[in-house]
Design a protein around this motif. Structure first.
Motif, PDB file in Angstrom:
ATOM      1  N   LEU A   1    -115.676 -48.523  19.667  1.00 53.84           N
ATOM      2  CA  LEU A   1    -115.536 -49.980  19.663  1.00 53.84           C
ATOM      3  C   LEU A   1    -114.710 -50.449  18.471  1.00 53.84           C
ATOM      4  O   LEU A   1    -113.836 -51.299  18.607  1.00 53.84           O
ATOM      5  N   GLY A   2    -115.004 -49.854  17.301  1.00 50.77           N
ATOM      6  CA  GLY A   2    -114.283 -50.241  16.081  1.00 50.77           C
ATOM      7  C   GLY A   2    -112.782 -50.045  16.235  1.00 50.77           C
ATOM      8  O   GLY A   2    -111.999 -50.987  16.087  1.00 50.77           O
ATOM      9  N   PRO A   3    -112.355 -48.832  16.596  1.00 49.95           N
ATOM     10  CA  PRO A   3    -110.917 -48.600  16.776  1.00 49.95           C
ATOM     11  C   PRO A   3    -110.302 -49.524  17.831  1.00 49.95           C
ATOM     12  O   PRO A   3    -109.157 -49.964  17.696  1.00 49.95           O
ATOM     13  N   ARG A   4    -111.063 -49.847  18.882  1.00 53.18           N
ATOM     14  CA  ARG A   4    -110.499 -50.737  19.908  1.00 53.18           C
ATOM     15  C   ARG A   4    -110.210 -52.116  19.330  1.00 53.18           C
ATOM     16  O   ARG A   4    -109.193 -52.730  19.643  1.00 53.18           O
ATOM     17  N   VAL A   5    -111.133 -52.588  18.487  1.00 55.23           N
ATOM     18  CA  VAL A   5    -110.912 -53.897  17.859  1.00 55.23           C
ATOM     19  C   VAL A   5    -109.676 -53.834  16.968  1.00 55.23           C
ATOM     20  O   VAL A   5    -108.770 -54.668  17.050  1.00 55.23           O
ATOM     21  N   ARG A   6    -109.617 -52.791  16.138  1.00 56.64           N
ATOM     22  CA  ARG A   6    -108.476 -52.676  15.209  1.00 56.64           C
ATOM     23  C   ARG A   6    -107.157 -52.554  15.944  1.00 56.64           C
ATOM     24  O   ARG A   6    -106.172 -53.203  15.596  1.00 56.64           O
ATOM     25  N   ASN A   7    -107.143 -51.710  16.990  1.00 50.13           N
ATOM     26  CA  ASN A   7    -105.896 -51.507  17.720  1.00 50.13           C
ATOM     27  C   ASN A   7    -105.434 -52.774  18.423  1.00 50.13           C
ATOM     28  O   ASN A   7    -104.241 -53.061  18.487  1.00 50.13           O
ATOM     29  N   THR A   8    -106.394 -53.507  18.957  1.00 44.29           N
ATOM     30  CA  THR A   8    -106.049 -54.754  19.643  1.00 44.29           C
ATOM     31  C   THR A   8    -105.343 -55.707  18.688  1.00 44.29           C
ATOM     32  O   THR A   8    -104.339 -56.333  19.040  1.00 44.29           O
TER      33      THR A   8
ATOM     34  N   LEU B   1    -106.604 -66.477  12.814  1.00 45.42           N
ATOM     35  CA  LEU B   1    -107.994 -66.398  13.293  1.00 45.42           C
ATOM     36  C   LEU B   1    -108.133 -66.701  14.785  1.00 45.42           C
ATOM     37  O   LEU B   1    -108.721 -65.916  15.530  1.00 45.42           O
ATOM     38  N   ASN B   2    -107.594 -67.839  15.222  1.00 45.50           N
ATOM     39  CA  ASN B   2    -107.832 -68.213  16.619  1.00 45.50           C
ATOM     40  C   ASN B   2    -107.227 -67.194  17.590  1.00 45.50           C
ATOM     41  O   ASN B   2    -107.853 -66.816  18.583  1.00 45.50           O
ATOM     42  N   ARG B   3    -106.034 -66.723  17.248  1.00 45.55           N
ATOM     43  CA  ARG B   3    -105.379 -65.713  18.098  1.00 45.55           C
ATOM     44  C   ARG B   3    -106.241 -64.429  18.136  1.00 45.55           C
ATOM     45  O   ARG B   3    -106.457 -63.850  19.196  1.00 45.55           O
ATOM     46  N   ALA B   4    -106.716 -64.027  16.981  1.00 47.04           N
ATOM     47  CA  ALA B   4    -107.529 -62.803  16.915  1.00 47.04           C
ATOM     48  C   ALA B   4    -108.802 -62.967  17.742  1.00 47.04           C
ATOM     49  O   ALA B   4    -109.211 -62.052  18.471  1.00 47.04           O
ATOM     50  N   LEU B   5    -109.418 -64.137  17.656  1.00 42.43           N
ATOM     51  CA  LEU B   5    -110.634 -64.363  18.446  1.00 42.43           C
ATOM     52  C   LEU B   5    -110.327 -64.300  19.934  1.00 42.43           C
ATOM     53  O   LEU B   5    -111.075 -63.696  20.711  1.00 42.43           O
ATOM     54  N   GLU B   6    -109.207 -64.907  20.314  1.00 49.76           N
ATOM     55  CA  GLU B   6    -108.818 -64.857  21.732  1.00 49.76           C
ATOM     56  C   GLU B   6    -108.646 -63.417  22.199  1.00 49.76           C
ATOM     57  O   GLU B   6    -109.130 -63.027  23.253  1.00 49.76           O
TER      58      GLU B   6
END
Ligand code: ADP
Ligand code: ASP
Ligand code: MG
Length: 453
Positions: A405-412, A441-446
Motif C-alpha cells: 500500500l505504501g509504495p502504491r501511494v508513493r508511486n501514484t 494537496l488537493n491534487r494529491a488527495l484526488e
C-alpha cells in the motif's frame, strides 16, 4: 440513555432548529442534548473581539447583528407563552457580551481570559433557545460541571473531576436535558474556559462516558464519516462502519467531522458513536465501534492536515547523537507540542518529524536549545525547517497485512510529479502518512482517493 450533540450548522437557522426539535422529540424519553453556538457564531464573536481590540468601532454594528440573529430565531421559533422569558435571558447575556466588547475597545487589549469569556456566550445563548424549543426540556449549565486545568498555554479537561460533577448533576435524571457544549470553567480559578474549537463534541463525549450512555450521536451536516473531506473530494462516500482507532487516526489527521479528543472517553467505555445528518435524519450514518467489520478492502478513509512544518536533524553522525528521538519528543512535550509524523529512512543519517505550523516557531526554539551542544561540536550538521507543507494520512485497520500500500501511494504521487517530502508507515498498522508541498494537496488527495475508492 442517549447523548446527542448538534453542531453549529444544525442549530444555525430556523429550519435546521425545527429538524433538531423533531429529532429529539421523536426520540427516547431519556436524552442529553449538547448544542453548539449558532453556525458561524464563534468565528464572528472572535472577529468582533479583534475589531474592538484594534479600536474599530464597527464592533458595535457586529454586536447589533449578533443580537438581531438571536432575536429573529426566538421570535420565529419559540412559542408565545415562553418567548418573553427566553428573550429576557438572551438579552441579559447579550448585555454582558456587549460589556465585554466595550471593555476590550476601551483598553485596546484582548486578554485570553476575556476572549474565552466572549466566545462562551455563543453556546450559552443557543442552549437557552434550544431548551425552550424542545418540549419538556430542562437546561443544565456545563460551566458548573465541565472543569479544565492549565496545561502549558492550553486548557485541558480535568476528566476525573468533570466525571464526578456530571454524575452528581444527572443523578436520577430522566427526561430531556439541554447542555451548552464547548464551554467550561477552570477548576482552580473558576474562570470561564473552553475545550478548544470544535469542542462541543468533546463535551458530549465526557457526558456520555461519565453516565455510561448507550450511544453518543453526533448530528451534523453530512450523511456520515466519509472516505475524504467532501468539500475537497465531491465523490467521497459515506463509510458505514468504522473502528474507534480508525476514526481517531482520521480525526487526528484533520478530518473535521469529530473533534479528536472526543473519541478517547467513549472508546475507553466502549460506547458506540454514530455520525448522523440533521438535514437527512433517515440516512443510516456511520457507526463507530470497537472493531468494525474488516472490509475486503483495507483503506477506510483519507484525511489531511494543511499547515505542516517538517524539521530534519541532519548529519552523518545524526544517528549517533544520544537518544535523538526521545530527546526531541521530550523537548516538544515540554511545550505541549504534538509530533504527528516521524520519518527516519534507513541509512540516511537524518531524522525528520512533523508538527502543526502553529507550533513550528516554538518547536524551532526548543530544538535549537536542546541540541545546542551537538550543533556546536558538529555532531549534528544542521537542523533544517520546511514550511508550507501538508500531511496526508491513509487510514484503515490491518493495512500492513495488505502488501504494497505504501509504495502504491508513493508511486501514484511520483507519477504525477508530486514530491513526497517525508513518508511514514506509522508505528501502528492503521496509518500511512506522507508530507507533501501544500500547493499540491488537493491534487494529491484526488489521486489517492481515486486509487483506493
Ligand atoms: P458541526 O458544526 O456539526 O460540528 P463540523 O463543520 O465541525 O460540523 O464538521 C462537519 C464537516 O466536516 C462536514 O461538513 C465536512 O465538510 C467536514 N469533513 C471533513 N472531513 C470529513 C470526512 N472525512 N467525513 C465527513 N465530513 C468531513
Ligand atoms: N462553537 C464552538 C466552535 O465553533 C464549538 C463547537 O462548535 O463545537 O468551535
Ligand atoms: Mg464540529
Amino acid at each position: 440513555m442517549k447523548v446527542l450533540k448538534f453542531g453549529g450548522t444544525s442549530v444555525g437557522t430556523v429550519d435546521s432548529l425545527i429538524n433538531v426539535k423533531k429529532i429529539v422529540e421523536s426520540g427516547e424519553t431519556s436524552q442529553i442534548v449538547v448544542v453548539s453556538a449558532l453556525g458561524g457564531l464563534t468565528d464572528r464573536l472572535i472577529a468582533t473581539a479583534n475589531m474592538a481590540a484594534a479600536g474599530d468601532s464597527s464592533y458595535l454594528q457586529e454586536m447589533e447583528a449578533i443580537s438581531l440573529r438571536h432575536f429573529n430565531i426566538i421570535s420565529q421559533l419559540i412559542p408565545e407563552d415562553k418567548r418573553a422569558g427566553v428573550l429576557d435571558r438572551v438579552s441579559k447575556l447579550l448585555t454582558e457580551l456587549k460589556r465585554n466588547y466595550d471593555g476590550v475597545y476601551l483598553i485596546r487589549l484582548l486578554p485570553v481570559r476575556t476572549l474565552d469569556m466572549i466566545v462562551s456566550y455563543g453556546e450559552r445563548m443557543s442552549s437557552v433557545i434550544v431548551a425552550a424549543l424542545i418540549e419538556g426540556a430542562e437546561l443544565h449549565d456545563s460551566l458548573s460541571f465541565v472543569k479544565t486545568e492549565k496545561w502549558f498555554s492550553k486548557n485541558i479537561a480535568d476528566q476525573k473531576l468533570t466525571y464526578s460533577l456530571i454524575r452528581k448533576e444527572f443523578e436520577n435524571f430522566s427526561g430531556i436535558a439541554v447542555v451548552p457544549g464547548f464551554i467550561s470553567t477552570d477548576r482552580d480559578t473558576g474562570d470561564v474556559t473552553n475545550l478548544g474549537r470544535g469542542g462541543s463534541d468533546f463535551t458530549a463525549a465526557l457526558i456520555a462516558a461519565a453516565l455510561d450512555a448507550e450511544i453518543l450521536e453526533i448530528w451534523t451536516d453530512v450523511d456520515g464519516f466519509m472516505t475524504a473531506d467532501p468539500r475537497i473530494i465531491p465523490s467521497a462516500k459515506v463509510v458505514p462502519n468504522m473502528s474507534f482507532v480508525e476514526s481517531m487516526e482520521l480525526c487526528s489527521f484533520g478530518a473535521k467531522v469529530i473533534y479528536p479528543p472526543t473519541i478517547y472517553p467513549v472508546f475507553h467505555k466502549n460506547i458506540p458513536i454514530k455520525i448522523l445528518n440533521t438535514f437527512n435524519p433517515t440516512a443510516p450514518g456511520t457507526l463507530i465501534t470497537e472493531s468494525a467489520p474488516l472490509p475486503d478492502f483495507p483503506v477506510k478513509g483519507i484525511s489531511a492536515i494543511k499547515g505542516t512544518t517538517l524539521f530534519t536533524l541532519k548529519g552523518d553522525t545524526a544517528s549517533n547523537v544520544p537518544q535523538i528521538n526521545s530527546r526531541t519528543f521530550n523537548a516538544m512535550a515540554r511545550k505541549g507540542i504534538t509530533v504527528f509524523l516521524v520519518s527516519q529512512p534507513d541509512g540516511s543519517g537524518a531524522f525528520s518529524f512533523a508538527v502543526a505550523e502553529a507550533d513550528a516557531d516554538s518547536a524551532a526554539e526548543l530544538l535549537a536549545s536542546e541540541f545546542a551542544p551537538e550543533l556546536a561540536k558538529g555532531a549534528l550538521a544542521e537542523i533544517s525547517r520546511s514550511d508550507d507543507l501538508a500531511t496526508i494520512a491513509v487510514v484503515g485497520e490491518n493495512m500492513k497485512n495488505r502488501n504494497r500500500l505504501g509504495p502504491r501511494v508513493r508511486n501514484t504521487l511520483f507519477r504525477d510529479g508530486i514530491e513526497v517530502v517525508a513518508f511514514s508507515e506509522g508505528v501502528s498498522d492503521t496509518n500511512i502518512s506522507c508530507v507533501i508541498p501544500l500547493p499540491h494537496l488537493n491534487r494529491a488527495l484526488e489521486l489517492i482517493h481515486a486509487l483506493f475508492f
